[in-house]
Scaffold this motif. Structure first.
Motif, PDB file in Angstrom:
ATOM      1  N   GLY A 123      12.430  -9.703 -66.331  1.00 58.96           N
ATOM      2  CA  GLY A 123      12.145  -9.340 -67.556  1.00 58.96           C
ATOM      3  C   GLY A 123      12.985 -10.034 -68.555  1.00 58.96           C
ATOM      4  N   ARG A 124      12.989  -9.211 -69.817  1.00 58.11           N
ATOM      5  CA  ARG A 124      13.602  -9.900 -70.863  1.00 58.11           C
ATOM      6  C   ARG A 124      15.078 -10.559 -70.613  1.00 58.11           C
ATOM      7  N   GLY A 125      15.611  -9.747 -69.714  1.00 53.65           N
ATOM      8  CA  GLY A 125      17.045  -9.996 -69.402  1.00 53.65           C
ATOM      9  C   GLY A 125      17.369 -11.406 -68.587  1.00 53.65           C
TER      10      GLY A 125
ATOM     11  N   ALA B 168       6.233  -9.234 -63.638  1.00 49.95           N
ATOM     12  CA  ALA B 168       6.952  -9.779 -64.952  1.00 49.95           C
ATOM     13  C   ALA B 168       6.874  -8.558 -65.837  1.00 49.95           C
ATOM     14  N   SER B 169       7.895  -8.266 -66.875  1.00 51.23           N
ATOM     15  CA  SER B 169       7.597  -7.084 -67.906  1.00 51.23           C
ATOM     16  C   SER B 169       6.833  -7.826 -68.948  1.00 51.23           C
ATOM     17  N   ARG B 170       6.277  -6.884 -69.686  1.00 50.58           N
ATOM     18  CA  ARG B 170       5.194  -7.482 -70.855  1.00 50.58           C
ATOM     19  C   ARG B 170       6.321  -8.335 -71.874  1.00 50.58           C
ATOM     20  N   ALA B 171       7.516  -7.984 -72.049  1.00 51.28           N
ATOM     21  CA  ALA B 171       8.290  -8.765 -72.875  1.00 51.28           C
ATOM     22  C   ALA B 171       8.518 -10.202 -72.430  1.00 51.28           C
TER      23      ALA B 171
ATOM     24  N   GLN C 165       1.750  -9.450 -65.342  1.00 48.92           N
ATOM     25  CA  GLN C 165       2.342  -8.298 -66.022  1.00 48.92           C
ATOM     26  C   GLN C 165       2.117  -7.226 -65.140  1.00 48.92           C
ATOM     27  N   VAL C 166       3.480  -6.347 -65.019  1.00 52.46           N
ATOM     28  CA  VAL C 166       3.162  -5.274 -64.451  1.00 52.46           C
ATOM     29  C   VAL C 166       3.241  -4.149 -65.406  1.00 52.46           C
ATOM     30  N   GLY C 167       2.487  -2.886 -65.410  1.00 50.40           N
ATOM     31  CA  GLY C 167       2.668  -1.925 -66.336  1.00 50.40           C
ATOM     32  C   GLY C 167       1.168  -1.309 -66.729  1.00 50.40           C
ATOM     33  N   LEU C 168       1.476  -0.343 -67.827  1.00 55.43           N
ATOM     34  CA  LEU C 168       0.225   0.085 -68.526  1.00 55.43           C
ATOM     35  C   LEU C 168      -0.825  -0.757 -69.030  1.00 55.43           C
ATOM     36  N   THR C 169      -0.467  -1.932 -69.603  1.00 53.72           N
ATOM     37  CA  THR C 169      -1.452  -2.982 -69.906  1.00 53.72           C
ATOM     38  C   THR C 169      -1.423  -4.125 -69.291  1.00 53.72           C
ATOM     39  N   GLY C 170      -0.753  -4.231 -67.997  1.00 56.50           N
ATOM     40  CA  GLY C 170      -0.795  -5.062 -66.892  1.00 56.50           C
ATOM     41  C   GLY C 170      -1.503  -4.502 -65.525  1.00 56.50           C
TER      42      GLY C 170
ATOM     43  N   ILE D 270      15.059  -5.820 -66.384  1.00 57.68           N
ATOM     44  CA  ILE D 270      13.910  -5.045 -66.913  1.00 57.68           C
ATOM     45  C   ILE D 270      14.510  -3.746 -67.251  1.00 57.68           C
ATOM     46  N   SER D 271      14.339  -3.404 -68.333  1.00 57.17           N
ATOM     47  CA  SER D 271      14.687  -2.118 -68.748  1.00 57.17           C
ATOM     48  C   SER D 271      14.479  -0.675 -68.305  1.00 57.17           C
ATOM     49  N   GLY D 272      12.866  -0.934 -67.866  1.00 55.15           N
ATOM     50  CA  GLY D 272      12.310   0.347 -67.283  1.00 55.15           C
ATOM     51  C   GLY D 272      11.557   1.241 -68.452  1.00 55.15           C
TER      52      GLY D 272
ATOM     53  N   ILE E  34       8.738   3.287 -70.453  1.00 55.25           N
ATOM     54  CA  ILE E  34       7.730   3.999 -69.934  1.00 55.25           C
ATOM     55  C   ILE E  34       6.640   3.255 -69.587  1.00 55.25           C
ATOM     56  N   GLN E  35       6.203   2.308 -70.272  1.00 54.86           N
ATOM     57  CA  GLN E  35       4.782   1.284 -70.200  1.00 54.86           C
ATOM     58  C   GLN E  35       5.186   0.448 -69.035  1.00 54.86           C
ATOM     59  N   HIS E  36       6.295   0.117 -68.499  1.00 50.75           N
ATOM     60  CA  HIS E  36       6.410  -0.736 -67.277  1.00 50.75           C
ATOM     61  C   HIS E  36       6.598   0.253 -66.178  1.00 50.75           C
ATOM     62  N   LEU E  37       7.147   1.408 -66.077  1.00 50.66           N
ATOM     63  CA  LEU E  37       7.262   2.368 -65.137  1.00 50.66           C
ATOM     64  C   LEU E  37       5.982   2.856 -64.702  1.00 50.66           C
TER      65      LEU E  37
ATOM     66  N   LEU F 277      18.209  -4.519 -60.736  1.00 48.82           N
ATOM     67  CA  LEU F 277      19.305  -5.320 -61.024  1.00 48.82           C
ATOM     68  C   LEU F 277      19.589  -5.546 -62.646  1.00 48.82           C
ATOM     69  N   ASN F 278      20.446  -4.917 -63.300  1.00 52.21           N
ATOM     70  CA  ASN F 278      20.726  -4.773 -64.461  1.00 52.21           C
ATOM     71  C   ASN F 278      22.063  -4.879 -64.960  1.00 52.21           C
ATOM     72  N   THR F 279      22.501  -5.370 -66.179  1.00 52.34           N
ATOM     73  CA  THR F 279      23.754  -5.166 -66.580  1.00 52.34           C
ATOM     74  C   THR F 279      24.008  -3.816 -67.274  1.00 52.34           C
TER      75      THR F 279
HETATM   76  C1  LIG Z   1       0.634  -0.128 -76.182  1.00 48.92           C
HETATM   77  C2  LIG Z   1       2.019  -0.807 -75.094  1.00 48.92           C
HETATM   78  C3  LIG Z   1       1.745  -1.279 -74.096  1.00 48.92           C
HETATM   79  C4  LIG Z   1       2.843  -1.851 -73.172  1.00 48.92           C
HETATM   80  N1  LIG Z   1       2.426  -2.487 -71.851  1.00 48.92           N
HETATM   81  C5  LIG Z   1       3.370  -2.625 -71.045  1.00 48.92           C
HETATM   82  C6  LIG Z   1       3.290  -3.275 -69.723  1.00 48.92           C
HETATM   83  O1  LIG Z   1       2.188  -3.112 -69.400  1.00 48.92           O
HETATM   84  N2  LIG Z   1       4.365  -3.796 -69.168  1.00 48.92           N
HETATM   85  C7  LIG Z   1       5.580  -3.699 -69.576  1.00 48.92           C
HETATM   86  O2  LIG Z   1       6.525  -4.203 -68.915  1.00 48.92           O
HETATM   87  N3  LIG Z   1       5.855  -3.417 -70.965  1.00 48.92           N
HETATM   88  C8  LIG Z   1       4.756  -2.836 -71.655  1.00 48.92           C
HETATM   89  N4  LIG Z   1       4.991  -2.624 -72.968  1.00 48.92           N
HETATM   90  C9  LIG Z   1       6.235  -2.933 -73.592  1.00 48.92           C
HETATM   91  C10 LIG Z   1       7.408  -1.860 -73.157  1.00 48.92           C
HETATM   92  O3  LIG Z   1       7.551  -0.995 -74.042  1.00 48.92           O
HETATM   93  C11 LIG Z   1       8.888  -2.627 -73.061  1.00 48.92           C
HETATM   94  O4  LIG Z   1       8.878  -3.366 -74.736  1.00 48.92           O
HETATM   95  C12 LIG Z   1       8.908  -3.750 -72.248  1.00 48.92           C
HETATM   96  O5  LIG Z   1       8.719  -3.311 -70.800  1.00 48.92           O
HETATM   97  C13 LIG Z   1      10.322  -4.177 -72.289  1.00 48.92           C
HETATM   98  O6  LIG Z   1      10.521  -5.358 -71.365  1.00 48.92           O
HETATM   99  P1  LIG Z   1      11.994  -5.653 -70.335  1.00 48.92           P
HETATM  100  O7  LIG Z   1      12.413  -4.440 -69.834  1.00 48.92           O
HETATM  101  O8  LIG Z   1      11.877  -7.051 -69.950  1.00 48.92           O
HETATM  102  O9  LIG Z   1      12.726  -5.957 -71.914  1.00 48.92           O
HETATM  103  P2  LIG Z   1      13.788  -4.895 -72.525  1.00 48.92           P
HETATM  104  O10 LIG Z   1      13.685  -3.614 -72.702  1.00 48.92           O
HETATM  105  O11 LIG Z   1      14.479  -5.882 -73.770  1.00 48.92           O
HETATM  106  O12 LIG Z   1      15.100  -5.055 -71.335  1.00 48.92           O
HETATM  107  C14 LIG Z   1      15.771  -6.017 -70.866  1.00 48.92           C
HETATM  108  C15 LIG Z   1      16.850  -5.542 -69.887  1.00 48.92           C
HETATM  109  O13 LIG Z   1      17.615  -6.607 -69.213  1.00 48.92           O
HETATM  110  C16 LIG Z   1      18.776  -6.266 -68.986  1.00 48.92           C
HETATM  111  N5  LIG Z   1      19.603  -7.562 -68.959  1.00 48.92           N
HETATM  112  C17 LIG Z   1      19.866  -8.461 -70.102  1.00 48.92           C
HETATM  113  N6  LIG Z   1      20.579  -9.658 -69.663  1.00 48.92           N
HETATM  114  C18 LIG Z   1      20.762  -9.257 -68.280  1.00 48.92           C
HETATM  115  C19 LIG Z   1      21.297  -9.976 -67.222  1.00 48.92           C
HETATM  116  N7  LIG Z   1      21.801 -11.317 -67.422  1.00 48.92           N
HETATM  117  N8  LIG Z   1      21.135  -9.700 -65.769  1.00 48.92           N
HETATM  118  C20 LIG Z   1      20.695  -8.463 -65.613  1.00 48.92           C
HETATM  119  N9  LIG Z   1      20.085  -7.585 -66.633  1.00 48.92           N
HETATM  120  C21 LIG Z   1      20.101  -8.018 -67.922  1.00 48.92           C
HETATM  121  C22 LIG Z   1      19.075  -5.351 -70.274  1.00 48.92           C
HETATM  122  O14 LIG Z   1      20.209  -4.370 -69.935  1.00 48.92           O
HETATM  123  C23 LIG Z   1      17.668  -4.777 -70.272  1.00 48.92           C
HETATM  124  O15 LIG Z   1      17.921  -3.482 -69.544  1.00 48.92           O
HETATM  125  C24 LIG Z   1       4.015  -1.887 -73.803  1.00 48.92           C
HETATM  126  C25 LIG Z   1       4.210  -1.390 -74.972  1.00 48.92           C
HETATM  127  C26 LIG Z   1       3.168  -0.826 -75.730  1.00 48.92           C
HETATM  128  C27 LIG Z   1       3.451  -0.275 -77.158  1.00 48.92           C
END
Ligand SMILES: Cc1cc2nc3c(=O)[nH]c(=O)nc-3n(C[C@H](O)[C@H](O)[C@H](O)COP(=O)(O)OP(=O)(O)OC[C@H]3O[C@@H](n4cnc5c(N)ncnc54)[C@H](O)[C@@H]3O)c2cc1C
Length: 325
Positions: free
Chosen positions: A211-213, A236-239, A251-256, A269-271, A273-276, A288-290
């Motif tokens: 994910g974005r992490g 992967a997460s959507r981010a 992409q895994v999740g609601l729109t993946g 990946i923060s988890g 609801i759309q990813h979960l 695995l998350n900080t």
């Molecule tokens: C209509 C709609 C549909 C969507 N569909 C999807 C979908 O299908 N799939 C999806 O995934 N999202 C979807 N989203 C987006 C979703 O809401 C989140 O924005 C997205 O899942 C966040 O991705 P993330 O967890 O990678 O990023 P973030 O929420 O930014 O989380 C990043 C995480 O990385 C951790 N981190 C940072 N650095 C490190 C490190 N060095 N080591 C370990 N951990 C670290 C942080 O603590 C944080 O928990 C959708 C949103 C909408 C509105």
């Protein structure tokens, strides 16, 4: 409600994929609740052969519509074929797989039949003689319970949510349906599979997702290394996808994609609801998350707090050591 249920089993690249057996298991479940009967529809250029391989008990009849024009995913021609089956048969529910083709075909059939369509259902039950289905609403933040007012209700079954109907020694009756396609306004041009040597996310038993992490596109190198070690697919997460670090097909999740592997590793990946929504039915989830307080760490079967860049090389090294190098 008419208690005959039709499961539309759509071939993919010449065989019946897992989604066909998922639709059949949903149909069987619904029939069990309503003392109903299950029928299957197989349309394709080799429909009769595919129907012979559809040895699932509890299926009354398989309607096989065979014609060379059904070799490709032309919605209009397939809608004509299904309409042909419906000419002599009445169904209370028609179930389609939630593949891209299944969705467009179901929408076309819904318009043709002027029948309501419930999309991406995750649960289906009979209540007071009426079918009720559950589906995600408001980007997965709520669950809607829906029912269809018309005599025939159409449903699209969200992939990888329901179990697959088991194949056994059953030999359901095959009913060949004569078919002469009408001219279609739609033309099938070509099929271009994505060039990839990677394990398919949809059927993977193990998935490592980033994910974005990860911080940047380079981060997927370490994810791929762990995935290779585990013989896992890369998710992967959507981010991460929106940032352009990896293609949408991951992409895994609601729109993946919706996945339910035996092992799902969520790295950075923060988890939300759309990813979960796409992976929470995985058998074992490792996070695995900080941030120990993030939703993924609370959902996971095993949560490891720390920097993924420090942890993943240790995990890879340990697996290699245990395997003897
Ligand atoms: C209509 C709609 C549909 C969507 N569909 C999807 C979908 O299908 N799939 C999806 O995934 N999202 C979807 N989203 C987006 C979703 O809401 C989140 O924005 C997205 O899942 C966040 O991705 P993330 O967890 O990678 O990023 P973030 O929420 O930014 O989380 C990043 C995480 O990385 C951790 N981190 C940072 N650095 C490190 C490190 N060095 N080591 C370990 N951990 C670290 C942080 O603590 C944080 O928990 C959708 C949103 C909408 C509105």
């Amino acid at each position: 409600m008419e208690n005959q249920i039709l499961a539309v089993c759509l071939p993919q690249q010449g065989s019946l994929p897992s989604s066909a057996f998922e639709v059949l298991s949903v149909a069987k479940n619904l029939a069990a609740q309503s003392q109903g009967k299950v029928f299957a529809a197989v349309c394709g250029d080799k429909a009769q052969t595919l129907a012979k391989n559809l040895s699932v008990s509890g299926v009354e009849k398989i309607f096989a519509v065979e014609h060379p024009a059904l070799a490709t995913n032309n919605d209009e021609i397939h809608a004509q074929a299904i309409s042909k089956i419906l000419e002599g048969n009445k169904f209370g529910a028609i179930l389609f797989p939630g593949t891209i083709f299944g969705k467009s075909l179901a929408a076309l059939m819904s318009a043709r039949l002027k029948a309501g369509l419930a999309v991406d259902i995750t649960e289906i039950t009979m209540a007071n003689g009426k079918i009720q289905a559950k589906r995600a609403a408001y980007s997965g933040n709520a669950l809607a319970t829906v029912s269809v007012a018309q005599e025939t209700a159409l449903f699209i079954v969200l992939p990888m949510v329901f179990p697959q109907a088991e194949k056994n020694a059953a030999t359901p009756e095959i009913v060949p349906i004569p078919f002469a396609p009408q001219e279609a306004k739609m033309e099938y041009v070509s099929f271009q599979p994505e060039a990839s040597s990677e394990i398919d996310l949809g059927t993977a038993e193990r998935i490592v997702s980033g994910g974005r992490g990860l911080g940047n596109a380079e981060g997927f190198k370490i994810i791929r290394e762990l995935a290779e070690t585990l013989k896992a697919a890369v998710g992967a997460s959507r981010a991460a996808v929106d940032a352009g670090w990896i293609t949408y097909s991951h992409q895994v999740g609601l729109t993946g994609k919706t996945v339910h592997p035996k092992l799902y590793m969520a790295c950075g990946i923060s988890g939300q609801i759309q990813h979960l929504a796409g992976m929470s039915s995985s058998s074992t989830i490792v996070a695995l998350n900080t941030d120990p307080e993030c939703p993924m760490m609370k959902t996971a079967s095993l949560s490891v707090a720390g920097d993924l860049y420090e942890m993943i090389p240790l995990i890879v090294a340990e697996i290699k050591k245990r395997r003897g190098g």
